[in-house]
Design an enzyme around this catalytic site. Sequence first.
Site, PDB file in Angstrom:
ATOM      1  N   ALA A  66      34.695  16.063  57.093  1.00  0.00           N
ATOM      2  CA  ALA A  66      35.771  17.044  57.046  1.00  0.00           C
ATOM      3  C   ALA A  66      36.785  16.565  56.014  1.00  0.00           C
ATOM      4  O   ALA A  66      36.895  15.360  55.759  1.00  0.00           O
ATOM      5  CB  ALA A  66      36.426  17.152  58.414  1.00  0.00           C
ATOM      6  N   GLY A 111      31.447  15.356  59.596  1.00  0.00           N
ATOM      7  CA  GLY A 111      31.008  16.749  59.612  1.00  0.00           C
ATOM      8  C   GLY A 111      29.780  16.981  58.730  1.00  0.00           C
ATOM      9  O   GLY A 111      29.007  17.908  58.973  1.00  0.00           O
ATOM     10  N   GLU A 114      26.869  16.083  60.762  1.00  0.00           N
ATOM     11  CA  GLU A 114      26.721  17.112  61.809  1.00  0.00           C
ATOM     12  C   GLU A 114      26.038  18.367  61.238  1.00  0.00           C
ATOM     13  O   GLU A 114      25.251  19.017  61.917  1.00  0.00           O
ATOM     14  CB  GLU A 114      28.094  17.419  62.420  1.00  0.00           C
ATOM     15  CG  GLU A 114      28.557  16.242  63.300  1.00  0.00           C
ATOM     16  CD  GLU A 114      30.038  16.290  63.656  1.00  0.00           C
ATOM     17  OE1 GLU A 114      30.855  16.436  62.735  1.00  0.00           O
ATOM     18  OE2 GLU A 114      30.374  16.181  64.846  1.00  0.00           O
ATOM     19  N   GLU A 134      34.347   8.898  62.168  1.00  0.00           N
ATOM     20  CA  GLU A 134      35.573   9.467  62.761  1.00  0.00           C
ATOM     21  C   GLU A 134      36.418   8.433  63.473  1.00  0.00           C
ATOM     22  O   GLU A 134      37.642   8.481  63.450  1.00  0.00           O
ATOM     23  CB  GLU A 134      35.201  10.587  63.757  1.00  0.00           C
ATOM     24  CG  GLU A 134      34.714  11.877  63.116  1.00  0.00           C
ATOM     25  CD  GLU A 134      33.221  11.893  62.841  1.00  0.00           C
ATOM     26  OE1 GLU A 134      32.582  10.809  62.906  1.00  0.00           O
ATOM     27  OE2 GLU A 134      32.680  12.964  62.564  1.00  0.00           O
TER      28      GLU A 134
END
Length: 260
Positions: A66, A111, A114, A134
């Site tokens: 992200a 992300g 993911e 993260e």
Amino acid sequence: MSYENIRFEVEGAVATLTFDRPKALNALNPDTLREVLRCLRDARRQSVLRAIVLTGAGDKAFVAGADIAAMSTMSVLEAREMARLGQRVTTAIEDLPMPVIAAVNGFALGGGLEMVMACDLVIASERARFGQPEINLGIIPGFGGTQRLARRVGAPRAREMIYGGEMIDAETAYRWGLVNRVVKPGDLLGEARRLAATLAAKPAVALAQAKHAIQRGLDVDLENGLRLEAEAFAVTFSTDDRREGMEAFLGKRPARFTGR
Ligand code: DAK
């Protein structure tokens, strides 16, 4: 349709969706996620499309997670909106009727990993690196990482990656079952598109049903999974391609599938 943060190119039955913000190592901001969602919705309606390759622009990153700059100023409400957006993207990938192949050219972090885990198959360049960093930002994965990583590589390895926040290389990702194949960097897109074209030529309804049965079956017990499989199996019996496949075999000739 035009986009600012992604590219979408179609060649025959195969499309390539490229995350295209190389200056930020293709990091995901809310606008990028909205564009991907719009693009996947559009792709779903294009009946000629039979397979999609997902990759990152440049030679360094698939998606480095992200966008931390965007995230750093988010309110709690904006964070929730971001989480919903990201989860809608991963669900949209899993719900597409056609196979999606991740071609991982570099960093697939947070992300980015993911997104990779929502894909059906993963081909990685020898230079690819995977991680859920993260924890180093004081957060945890929010686009399904705690759930999908544990399902893919097992809880002990998922814990190691999520608690430690360290990256693993392509070879380790292959050994752990996160990746289907590792190839030379220069061969990555060719290999991914070749595989996509091979799958695109398969009977589309059967492939969609296989995808559906595997995907949904992962979240249910065996008894319900087998029920799901029987339903999906029955659907294939209503298709022209099922008739053609069997007649071609019995007639000792190659099958000509139409996707119907
Ligand atoms: N966001 C924004 N910019 C990024 C970025 C990122 N994730 N990753 C890299 N960049 C930018 C760098 O700031 C740098 O920009 P300039 O300084 O040139 O302007 C440029 O890309 C090149 O990066 P580096 O100079 O750092 O390149 P290096 O080769 O030295 O290092 C690296 C590459 C990938 C190891 C490093 O950039 C790195 O550690 N990047 C951050 C990785 C990371 O922590 N990603 C975020 C994971 S957290 C949510 C749900 C889910 C998520 C968030 C919210 N909700 C529920 C709300 C997901 C979270 C994550 O993904």
